[in-house]
Design an enzyme around this catalytic site. Structure first.
Site, PDB file in Angstrom:
ATOM      1  N   ASP A   4      40.820  40.360 -27.677  1.00 55.27           N
ATOM      2  CA  ASP A   4      39.790  39.575 -26.972  1.00 55.27           C
ATOM      3  C   ASP A   4      40.467  38.323 -26.415  1.00 55.27           C
ATOM      4  O   ASP A   4      41.054  37.542 -27.149  1.00 55.27           O
ATOM      5  CB  ASP A   4      38.691  39.194 -27.977  1.00 55.27           C
ATOM      6  CG  ASP A   4      37.469  38.572 -27.293  1.00 55.27           C
ATOM      7  OD1 ASP A   4      36.380  38.636 -27.875  1.00 55.27           O
ATOM      8  OD2 ASP A   4      37.614  37.986 -26.197  1.00 55.27           O
ATOM      9  N   ASP A 104      37.320  41.017 -20.573  1.00 56.56           N
ATOM     10  CA  ASP A 104      38.304  40.333 -21.429  1.00 56.56           C
ATOM     11  C   ASP A 104      38.489  40.970 -22.800  1.00 56.56           C
ATOM     12  O   ASP A 104      38.973  40.334 -23.715  1.00 56.56           O
ATOM     13  CB  ASP A 104      37.965  38.842 -21.557  1.00 56.56           C
ATOM     14  CG  ASP A 104      36.907  38.579 -22.613  1.00 56.56           C
ATOM     15  OD1 ASP A 104      36.036  39.433 -22.796  1.00 56.56           O
ATOM     16  OD2 ASP A 104      36.984  37.514 -23.252  1.00 56.56           O
ATOM     17  N   GLU A 105      38.106  42.239 -22.917  1.00 52.83           N
ATOM     18  CA  GLU A 105      38.153  42.877 -24.229  1.00 52.83           C
ATOM     19  C   GLU A 105      38.623  44.318 -24.148  1.00 52.83           C
ATOM     20  O   GLU A 105      38.198  45.045 -23.262  1.00 52.83           O
ATOM     21  CB  GLU A 105      36.717  42.982 -24.747  1.00 52.83           C
ATOM     22  CG  GLU A 105      36.353  42.079 -25.867  1.00 52.83           C
ATOM     23  CD  GLU A 105      34.922  42.399 -26.266  1.00 52.83           C
ATOM     24  OE1 GLU A 105      34.729  43.265 -27.120  1.00 52.83           O
ATOM     25  OE2 GLU A 105      34.013  41.792 -25.675  1.00 52.83           O
TER      26      GLU A 105
HETATM   27  P1  TTP Z   1      33.429  36.218 -24.502  1.00 52.87           P
HETATM   28  O1  TTP Z   1      34.642  36.968 -24.941  1.00 52.87           O
HETATM   29  O2  TTP Z   1      32.162  36.379 -25.250  1.00 52.87           O
HETATM   30  O3  TTP Z   1      33.719  34.664 -24.496  1.00 52.87           O
HETATM   31  P2  TTP Z   1      35.016  33.877 -24.130  1.00 52.87           P
HETATM   32  O4  TTP Z   1      36.148  34.764 -23.740  1.00 52.87           O
HETATM   33  O5  TTP Z   1      34.622  32.831 -23.129  1.00 52.87           O
HETATM   34  O6  TTP Z   1      35.344  33.127 -25.481  1.00 52.87           O
HETATM   35  P3  TTP Z   1      35.995  33.660 -26.868  1.00 52.87           P
HETATM   36  O7  TTP Z   1      36.323  35.096 -26.702  1.00 52.87           O
HETATM   37  O8  TTP Z   1      37.197  32.778 -27.072  1.00 52.87           O
HETATM   38  O9  TTP Z   1      34.921  33.382 -27.879  1.00 52.87           O
HETATM   39  O10 TTP Z   1      33.120  36.528 -22.978  1.00 52.87           O
HETATM   40  C1  TTP Z   1      34.123  36.820 -22.040  1.00 52.87           C
HETATM   41  C2  TTP Z   1      33.788  36.286 -20.668  1.00 52.87           C
HETATM   42  O11 TTP Z   1      32.554  36.839 -20.236  1.00 52.87           O
HETATM   43  C3  TTP Z   1      33.591  34.772 -20.649  1.00 52.87           C
HETATM   44  O12 TTP Z   1      34.789  34.056 -20.449  1.00 52.87           O
HETATM   45  C4  TTP Z   1      32.614  34.598 -19.528  1.00 52.87           C
HETATM   46  C5  TTP Z   1      31.806  35.871 -19.507  1.00 52.87           C
HETATM   47  N1  TTP Z   1      30.486  35.600 -20.102  1.00 52.87           N
HETATM   48  C6  TTP Z   1      29.425  35.254 -19.267  1.00 52.87           C
HETATM   49  O13 TTP Z   1      29.578  35.228 -18.034  1.00 52.87           O
HETATM   50  N2  TTP Z   1      28.224  34.946 -19.832  1.00 52.87           N
HETATM   51  C7  TTP Z   1      28.004  34.954 -21.194  1.00 52.87           C
HETATM   52  O14 TTP Z   1      26.898  34.657 -21.672  1.00 52.87           O
HETATM   53  C8  TTP Z   1      29.116  35.330 -22.052  1.00 52.87           C
HETATM   54  C9  TTP Z   1      28.959  35.363 -23.563  1.00 52.87           C
HETATM   55  C10 TTP Z   1      30.317  35.642 -21.455  1.00 52.87           C
HETATM   56 MG    MG Z   2      36.733  36.422 -25.019  1.00 51.69          MG
END
Ligand code: TTP
Ligand code: MG
Length: 358
Positions: A4, A104-105
């Site tokens: 992630d 991103d995963e």
């Molecule tokens: P996440 O992996 O949930 O969040 P993140 O990468 O910002 O943070 P971390 O993994 O360090 O906790 O989401 C990935 C991307 O998806 C995030 O950068 C932006 C997008 N996203 C949105 O557009 N809206 C949202 O509500 C969420 C949770 C994520």
């Molecule tokens: Mg993330």
């Protein structure tokens, strides 16, 4: 293995503009109704320290960050999706099978290449982290486990820049003290119901009987929660073609909102993406347009058609319809325009070969 990328959108912004590093960065999706309407998409860890979270209305975030030096930025989706594509290619080289879950995963089945040995897997994860850092300047959190569920929970265990490996024998010990909401799929509502039973931790949940959970959450979800609390998950890591996309983008000769001028460009891009799909010997079902506006915001529109195709004529027809609808509702000029195809046919793995190494 579950990878992630940390605070992904905000991290991409820091890489694009390193002067942001060390300051709170908040990427917002503006809905456009009023200047500040919309929500936070991603916040870097400095912003999170002050309580800013994804999903929070922008006005709340602004209130929290009042009087602080902070950066509120619009999303640069093209940058995020291109970064993501390069990351997934790197991950694909290190996996027996790569399952791209979101921008991103990803899950990596690394069983074969590590001989099922967790120490080898930790070494591989360390190498992956180094490579992403070196090539993309990106940090990520990686979780390693005997199945997808445990890998996913362990990648969330240490953020940012974490690496957590949970061996089969350690699964129960690892999960027991965690909160029920650490199980993917346990949201606010389920949490409330569990609280009423006095269930707060995964250990508490693991002691609730299967029948009781089925009664409370329905057969399917009840069974899932029961298995999850016990660290059981049999889902294979599999290539998901619905997450893979191909696109072609071009900058217009001049900023415009004119259908004839823009469709001339999209028609050409349609032929190119259809050609690429043919070269990859694959068919697709989803067709979309992406527009990058004069103010650098990006917008997209897509449609899933009834049967699989790689016919440029169909791509043209659908993208023209989408473009017409799009331009009808738009109030600023378009700077760059793109055509994107996705939802590839599963059987033909040719198109996904770059994500998969035997
Ligand atoms: P996440 O992996 O949930 O969040 P993140 O990468 O910002 O943070 P971390 O993994 O360090 O906790 O989401 C990935 C991307 O998806 C995030 O950068 C932006 C997008 N996203 C949105 O557009 N809206 C949202 O509500 C969420 C949770 C994520
Ligand atoms: Mg993330």
């Amino acid at each position: 293995m579950h990878v992630d990328l940390n605070y992904f959108f905000a991290q991409c912004e820091e890489i694009k503009n390193p002067s942001l590093i060390g300051k709170p960065v908040i990427v917002c999706v503006y809905s456009g109704r009023t200047e500040d309407s919309g929500a936070v998409a991603s916040a870097n860890y400095l912003a999170r320290e002050s309580g800013v979270k994804a999903g929070m209305p922008i006005v709340f975030a602004k209130r929290i960050m009042k009087d602080k030096e902070v950066y509120f930025l619009p999303p640069d989706r093209e940058l995020y999706s291109q970064t993501s594509n390069r990351v997934m290619e790197i991950l694909g080289k290190h996996a027996d099978i790569l399952e791209v879950r979101s921008i991103d995963e990803a899950y990596l089945d690394v069983t074969k290449r590590t001989d099922g040995d967790f120490d080898n897997a930790v070494k591989l994860a360390t190498d992956i982290k180094k490579e992403l850092r070196l090539k993309e300047k990106l940090i990520c959190s990686i979780g390693i486990g005997p199945n997808k569920l445990v890998a996913k929970i362990s990648s969330g265990f240490k953020k940012p820049d974490g690496l957590t490996a949970v061996k089969p024998k350690e699964v129960k010990k690892f999960l027991n003290p965690l909160k029920v909401t650490d199980i993917p799929g346990v949201g606010k509502k389920s949490e409330e119901k569990m609280k009423e039973l006095g269930v707060n931790t995964i250990e508490d949940l693991s002691k609730v009987g299967l029948q009781k959970l089925k009664g409370m959450f329905g057969n399917k979800t009840g069974e899932y929660f029961f298995d999850a609390a016990n660290g059981i998950d049999e889902e294979p890591v599999e290539i998901r073609s619905d997450n893979v996309q191909m696109s072609k983008i071009e900058t217009l000769k001049e900023d415009s909102r004119d259908f004839n001028l823009i469709s001339e460009v999209t028609d050409k891009l349609c032929v190119e993406v259809a050609q690429r799909a043919k070269e990859e010997k694959t068919l697709f079902k989803n067709i979309g347009i992406i527009a990058f506006m004069k103010n650098l915001e990006s917008r997209s529109k897509s449609r899933t058609i009834e049967s699989y195709t790689n016919d440029a004529k169909i791509v043209k027809k659908v993208s023209r319809e989408l473009l017409r609808e799009f331009l009808h509702n738009v109030d600023i000029d378009v700077r760059r325009i793109g055509v994107r195809i996705g939802s590839f046919e599963r059987k033909k793995e040719g198109s996904l070969s770059k994500f998969m190494k035997k």
